[in-house]
Structure formats: structure tokens, C-alpha cells
Motif scaffolding. Structure first.
Motif, PDB file in Angstrom:
ATOM      1  N   TYR A 212      -3.612  -4.427  -5.727  1.00  0.00           N
ATOM      2  CA  TYR A 212      -2.795  -5.436  -5.066  1.00  0.00           C
ATOM      3  C   TYR A 212      -2.912  -5.432  -3.542  1.00  0.00           C
ATOM      4  CZ  TYR A 212      -0.661  -5.170  -9.685  1.00  0.00           C
ATOM      5  OH  TYR A 212      -0.462  -5.142 -11.038  1.00  0.00           O
ATOM      6  N   LEU A 213      -3.066  -4.260  -2.945  1.00  0.00           N
ATOM      7  CA  LEU A 213      -3.100  -4.146  -1.489  1.00  0.00           C
ATOM      8  C   LEU A 213      -4.379  -3.438  -1.057  1.00  0.00           C
ATOM      9  CD1 LEU A 213       0.607  -3.019  -0.899  1.00  0.00           C
ATOM     10  CD2 LEU A 213      -0.329  -5.324  -0.609  1.00  0.00           C
TER      11      LEU A 213
ATOM     12  N   PRO B 132       5.359  -6.985  -2.181  1.00  0.00           N
ATOM     13  CA  PRO B 132       5.314  -7.640  -0.872  1.00  0.00           C
ATOM     14  C   PRO B 132       3.958  -7.402  -0.216  1.00  0.00           C
ATOM     15  CG  PRO B 132       6.687  -5.661  -0.800  1.00  0.00           C
ATOM     16  CD  PRO B 132       6.376  -5.913  -2.239  1.00  0.00           C
ATOM     17  N   GLY B 133       3.408  -8.455   0.365  1.00  0.00           N
ATOM     18  CA  GLY B 133       2.104  -8.346   1.001  1.00  0.00           C
ATOM     19  C   GLY B 133       0.947  -8.662   0.084  1.00  0.00           C
ATOM     20  N   SER B 134       1.215  -8.924  -1.206  1.00  0.00           N
ATOM     21  CA  SER B 134       0.156  -9.235  -2.155  1.00  0.00           C
ATOM     22  C   SER B 134       0.215 -10.708  -2.537  1.00  0.00           C
ATOM     23  CB  SER B 134       0.298  -8.365  -3.409  1.00  0.00           C
ATOM     24  OG  SER B 134      -0.567  -8.814  -4.441  1.00  0.00           O
TER      25      SER B 134
ATOM     26  N   GLY C 175       2.657 -12.913  -5.243  1.00  0.00           N
ATOM     27  CA  GLY C 175       3.609 -13.681  -4.453  1.00  0.00           C
ATOM     28  C   GLY C 175       4.325 -14.776  -5.210  1.00  0.00           C
ATOM     29  N   TYR C 176       3.720 -15.283  -6.288  1.00  0.00           N
ATOM     30  CA  TYR C 176       4.323 -16.400  -7.020  1.00  0.00           C
ATOM     31  C   TYR C 176       5.681 -16.053  -7.619  1.00  0.00           C
ATOM     32  CZ  TYR C 176       3.058 -14.132 -11.430  1.00  0.00           C
ATOM     33  OH  TYR C 176       2.965 -13.253 -12.486  1.00  0.00           O
ATOM     34  N   LYS C 177       5.932 -14.777  -7.879  1.00  0.00           N
ATOM     35  CA  LYS C 177       7.201 -14.396  -8.510  1.00  0.00           C
ATOM     36  C   LYS C 177       8.392 -14.664  -7.594  1.00  0.00           C
ATOM     37  CE  LYS C 177       4.812 -10.989 -11.308  1.00  0.00           C
ATOM     38  NZ  LYS C 177       4.634  -9.594 -11.731  1.00  0.00           N
ATOM     39  N   ALA C 178       8.161 -14.608  -6.291  1.00  0.00           N
ATOM     40  CA  ALA C 178       9.232 -14.857  -5.331  1.00  0.00           C
ATOM     41  C   ALA C 178       9.642 -16.323  -5.302  1.00  0.00           C
ATOM     42  CB  ALA C 178       8.801 -14.402  -3.936  1.00  0.00           C
TER      43      ALA C 178
END
Length: 270
Positions: free
Chosen positions: A21-22, A213-215, A219-222
């Protein structure tokens, strides 16, 4: 003869490997076996503490570089779809939901391969063959279902989700869909439909896996209303997605022994 494992199982840690992811981060996982007569009870308990299931293993990220991977769930009763999500619901009335036992089929695997080849050709599952796929679907010691979505116009399988059933919700273990349905937003649609399934079943949560966070990949889950994350030992509303820089700090993660000591078990130990 079936056997029962103690509800305070042994935990292990994987060797460090590149984080999916990061960039420039290393990943480790804390994991334990999920089997025996108490598998469902243990799964329900640990899933509420940030663990996820993969076949007969429960795992949780336990990285020394950061504490960014946080289990995410949607509070069903508090959820209100956005305008774009309402459009997705309206757009996808052509799909019929079918819930089946966790049994892999050739049609599912063909859809899975098409999804990977188009969306995740360089991912960790890219080389998964039909036998490994069948193991992912079928090797479950708990209550699981395969939710299929059929296009009524073509009678073809368009999307599939392996879903676990908890005492307080549904967990979307893995989902995939036909990439040809570009306008249908089937990834979003399946989450929205699982919210509806949970509401129909009187279950308060839909578990989505990890928000990072940062991925961009996560990000779509937010974008989903009423999202909660498991952070510092408790569930809390997501709030501002930009306010989690501290979780990316290399000193934000507790030592392994402290993490294990804080885990609670169904029999009150922990």
C-alpha cells in the motif's frame, strides 16, 4: 473427531516484506490459526479488534515502520448514501443478487482472472490458479457466503463477493467484478448492496478490510458515510481523512508483545 482449541491461541509474526500500500515501507503481519469448534466465536471477537480472515488464518498488520493500516467498517444505521452513490444504486437495477454456499465455480474463476488481468496484473494474487482460488473461497471454518450478482439482461455473472457473517455484521473478504462494466461502478455497488443486506438482517456493521491513509488504492473507503476505524484499541468515526499523519510515523506502532497483551478473548482473557 473434531477438536477444540483454547480461546487464547498462539500468535506469530511474518517476516518483513514490501508493503503493498505504501512505497518504501515494510509490512509484517500478526497472525493466528482459526480452526476447531470455537472458530466462529474467536473470529467474531478478533475481527472487532482489527483482525481479518484469510482462509483458516486471522491476521492483523503489525509493522514496525508505521501504524497506518486500520480496520474499517460502516455503521449501517447511520449510513446515508451520497448523491453519486444514489446514482450508482439507481443505475444498477439490472443486477440480481444470489447468495450461495462458499463453493468455487469455473464461472467465478473466469471472472476473477478477468478482474485481476485488467485491474491488478502486478498484484500479489496475479498468479493464483484455479486450485488456489478454490481454497480462498472454500477453506472457511466460519459462516461464509458467496454473493453473486447476475446481469438479468444477459444472465451472466457480473460480480462476486466472498462474505463472512459475524454476530454484529458482514465482512467483505474479497470482491471482484467484470471490468467491462465501467459505468456500473460495481465495486461501490457491492458495498452499497452489502449495507442493504446488513440492514435487512438487522446487523449493525459492514466490515471493509483496511483503510490506509496515504494509499490511493485504499482511499475509496473514505468516500462512504458513517465509516469507523479501529485505532488505538477502539472504534471511532473516521473524521477528516487527512488527519492521520501520526499513524505514518515509525514510532507509532507498539512492540509485538504489547499488542498481543492487549488482545481480548471471548472467555475474558486478555
Amino acid at each position: 473427531m473434531r477438536h477444540s482449541l483454547p480461546l487464547a491461541p498462539q500468535f506469530y509474526v511474518t517476516a518483513p516484506q514490501p508493503c503493498p500500500y505504501l512505497e518504501d515501507r515494510m509490512e509484517r503481519k500478526l497472525f493466528t490459526a482459526l480452526q476447531g469448534d470455537q472458530a466462529q466465536v474467536l473470529n467474531d471477537s478478533l475481527s472487532k479488534q482489527g483482525f481479518r480472515r484469510s482462509q483458516n488464518v486471522l491476521y492483523r498488520p503489525s509493522c514496525s515502520d508505521c501504524n497506518a493500516c486500520m480496520s474499517a467498517r460502516i455503521s449501517v444505521n447511520d449510513f446515508k448514501p451520497s448523491r453519486s452513490q444514489k446514482r450508482v444504486i439507481k443505475r444498477n437495477t439490472q443486477f440480481e443478487r444470489r447468495a450461495t454456499s462458499p463453493w468455487a465455480t469455473d464461472e467465478q474463476y473466469e471472472l476473477f482472472r478477468s478482474y485481476l488481468d485488467n485491474r491488478h496484473a502486478d498484484g500479489g494474487m496475479a498468479d493464483m490458479d484455479i486450485f488456489e482460488f478454490a481454497a480462498m473461497i472454500e477453506e472457511t471454518p466460519i459462516r461464509s457466503r458467496v454473493i453473486e450478482y447476475i446481469d438479468r439482461e444477459t444472465d451472466q455473472l457480473a460480480a462476486t463477493c466472498l462474505t463472512d457473517m459475524f454476530d454484529d455484521g458482514l465482512s467483505m473478504v474479497y470482491s471482484f467484478f467484470d471490468p467491462a462494466y465501467t459505468r456500473a461502478s460495481l465495486g461501490t455497488w457491492m458495498i452499497l448492496d452489502h449495507i442493504e443486506i446488513a440492514r435487512e438482517s438487522g446487523l449493525p456493521y459492514v466490515y471493509l478490510g483496511y483503510w490506509v491513509p496515504g494509499s490511493e488504492k485504499m482511499g475509496y473507503k473514505a468516500q462512504f458515510d458513517a465509516l469507523e476505524i479501529y485505532r488505538n484499541g477502539s472504534w471511532e468515526p473516521l473524521g477528516d481523512p487527512e488527519g492521520y499523519e501520526d499513524d505514518l510515523h515509525p514510532l507509532s506502532s507498539d512492540p509485538i508483545a504489547e499488542q498481543v497483551a492487549k488482545i481480548s478473548f471471548p472467555d475474558g482473557r486478555g
